[in-house]
Design an enzyme around this catalytic site. Sequence first.
Site, PDB file in Angstrom:
ATOM      1  N   ARG A 190      -9.740   5.992   3.116  1.00  0.00           N
ATOM      2  CA  ARG A 190      -9.173   5.381   4.316  1.00  0.00           C
ATOM      3  C   ARG A 190     -10.233   4.837   5.284  1.00  0.00           C
ATOM      4  NH1 ARG A 190      -4.238   7.472   6.331  1.00  0.00           N
ATOM      5  NH2 ARG A 190      -4.780   9.381   5.245  1.00  0.00           N
TER       6      ARG A 190
ATOM      7  N   ARG B  52       4.358   4.836   4.598  1.00  0.00           N
ATOM      8  CA  ARG B  52       3.700   5.804   5.478  1.00  0.00           C
ATOM      9  C   ARG B  52       4.561   6.218   6.687  1.00  0.00           C
ATOM     10  NH1 ARG B  52      -0.532   5.802   7.926  1.00  0.00           N
ATOM     11  NH2 ARG B  52      -1.282   7.809   7.211  1.00  0.00           N
TER      12      ARG B  52
ATOM     13  N   CYS C 223      18.303   0.274   1.968  1.00  0.00           N
ATOM     14  CA  CYS C 223      19.482   1.039   2.406  1.00  0.00           C
ATOM     15  C   CYS C 223      19.159   2.509   2.618  1.00  0.00           C
ATOM     16  CB  CYS C 223      20.598   0.856   1.395  1.00  0.00           C
ATOM     17  SG  CYS C 223      21.128  -0.851   1.389  1.00  0.00           S
TER      18      CYS C 223
ATOM     19  N   TYR D  78      -3.482   3.281   1.425  1.00  0.00           N
ATOM     20  CA  TYR D  78      -2.205   3.932   1.149  1.00  0.00           C
ATOM     21  C   TYR D  78      -1.024   3.058   1.572  1.00  0.00           C
ATOM     22  CZ  TYR D  78      -5.618   7.665   0.779  1.00  0.00           C
ATOM     23  OH  TYR D  78      -6.730   8.401   0.442  1.00  0.00           O
TER      24      TYR D  78
HETATM   25  N1  LLP Z   1     -11.069  12.827  -2.450  1.00  0.00           N
HETATM   26  C1  LLP Z   1      -9.978  13.537  -2.796  1.00  0.00           C
HETATM   27  C2  LLP Z   1     -10.136  14.632  -3.748  1.00  0.00           C
HETATM   28  C3  LLP Z   1      -8.728  13.204  -2.250  1.00  0.00           C
HETATM   29  O1  LLP Z   1      -7.651  13.926  -2.590  1.00  0.00           O
HETATM   30  C4  LLP Z   1      -8.614  12.127  -1.340  1.00  0.00           C
HETATM   31  C5  LLP Z   1      -7.318  11.755  -0.784  1.00  0.00           C
HETATM   32  C6  LLP Z   1      -9.792  11.405  -1.015  1.00  0.00           C
HETATM   33  C7  LLP Z   1     -10.997  11.795  -1.583  1.00  0.00           C
HETATM   34  C8  LLP Z   1      -9.778  10.255  -0.049  1.00  0.00           C
HETATM   35  O2  LLP Z   1      -9.377  10.660   1.196  1.00  0.00           O
HETATM   36  P1  LLP Z   1      -9.460   9.672   2.471  1.00  0.00           P
HETATM   37  O3  LLP Z   1     -10.919   9.398   2.765  1.00  0.00           O
HETATM   38  O4  LLP Z   1      -8.734   8.431   2.137  1.00  0.00           O
HETATM   39  O5  LLP Z   1      -8.793  10.456   3.549  1.00  0.00           O
HETATM   40  N2  LLP Z   1      -1.176   8.997   1.272  1.00  0.00           N
HETATM   41  C9  LLP Z   1      -1.738   9.701   2.420  1.00  0.00           C
HETATM   42  C10 LLP Z   1      -3.147  10.145   2.162  1.00  0.00           C
HETATM   43  C11 LLP Z   1      -3.305  10.991   0.923  1.00  0.00           C
HETATM   44  C12 LLP Z   1      -4.736  11.357   0.641  1.00  0.00           C
HETATM   45  C13 LLP Z   1      -4.881  11.972  -0.710  1.00  0.00           C
HETATM   46  N3  LLP Z   1      -6.227  12.351  -1.056  1.00  0.00           N
HETATM   47  C14 LLP Z   1      -1.621   8.791   3.650  1.00  0.00           C
HETATM   48  O6  LLP Z   1      -1.074   7.686   3.534  1.00  0.00           O
HETATM   49  O7  LLP Z   1      -2.022   9.172   4.740  1.00  0.00           O
END
Ligand code: LLP
Length: 415
Positions: A275, A312, A342, A370
């Site tokens: 992110r 989200r 819907c 995401y």
């Molecule tokens: N490494 C691992 C092992 C992870 O599980 C994740 C994210 C990342 C790295 C990357 O994380 P980031 O830097 O993006 O926070 N769908 C959710 C977020 C789910 C994150 C899952 N794991 C949302 O839309 O907020």
Amino acid sequence: MTLKYVNEILTFDNIDIQELGHTIETPYYLYSENIINRNVDEYINELKNIDSLICYSVKANSNLSILSLFAKKGLGFDIVSGGELQRVIKAGGDMSKIVFSGVGKTDEEIEFALKNNIYCFNVESQGELDRIETIATSLNVKANISLRVNPEIDAKTHPYITTGLSENKFGISQTDILNTFKMISNSKSLNICGIDYHIGSQIVDLEPFTDSAKRVLSIINELKREHISLSHVDLGGGLGISYNDELPVKRGDYVRSVVEVFKEANLKIIFEPGRSIIGDAGILVTKVIEKKNNKYGKNFIIVDAGMNDLIRPPLYNAFHKISSVVKNIAPTDSFDVVGPVCETADFFGKDRRLSANIGDLIVIEDTGAYGFVLSSNYNSRPRVAEYLVSKNNVACIRGREIFSDIIGDEEDYLE
Ligand code: LLP
């Protein structure tokens, strides 16, 4: 910065979105190479004199053109499936910089990854370790292993995206980790190379990062005392961005602080950001198709994107700023901005002050991470197109789906 009104018209990375409306059909995602580069370069610059590897977390946005930008910048990749590995291969990623995370790797995925010589498996359980050992033995190769420890730290983020608590499914508990490492050291087909952890996502404070780093450092020291040496520590991802009025710790401060904690360990440091690299580099552009109000005084703006395109808000009650492409000087009414799906959960924002008429364009901000990756064909809606602003040009990087993409081979099974 990214989004700016110029003569009352919203621009994204200097591209006039109103003008784009003449050639591009809504809804669509639009990403900015400039913003992506700016975000990545902050990590790269901060780490340039440090033994480190940035493994972009593919799940955040896995479009091939986006992955190829990262591959060209020399980044590695954090993958969680055979499909993500295939994407990285197609995008020209370096196999020796791939870490494979996830609690449920199948035998086929493990074999595929071993045959492609990925750098390392981030292993989450004893059972997984046994399966990797069996498969590596049968292929006559050695598998590089990192064990994911659950540091039991509250990342204070949404419960669905916290991963480092004892009740979560992720990682091996601190009480078991030492013994699991000891078992690997006796294996002919497994090679210990690191320890990894990831405490959650959209974390805006520094403290959970430094607290968990200190816990993991003490495990590394304990391993050292047992003569188990590692070559790296992998901190996972999780750094948040500002969706509304959050003030997340800056990328540089975050990197510096955790690097500082691990300095005495003298190991390669791996980051898995998702992110914080791609989140603010994307927007979802959509068009108002209808407006309505009900007798309870609720006003609705109905747009042509739906929860199937960006889930989200309903899934995590996530806030995304919403702006109209033609600037409203003084919006008078509040609207719920909703989609055509819907479901009552099909909303992008509630009670937003906005003025937009049928046919007007609207932008849902900070949807680079995401966003598209979580989209679906719910309500038999084609998944939307993706575009990239690169050197002041807008290029399509994935076309909008057509009906035949939605039905796949279903017709072949009709009786
Ligand atoms: N490494 C691992 C092992 C992870 O599980 C994740 C994210 C990342 C790295 C990357 O994380 P980031 O830097 O993006 O926070 N769908 C959710 C977020 C789910 C994150 C899952 N794991 C949302 O839309 O907020």
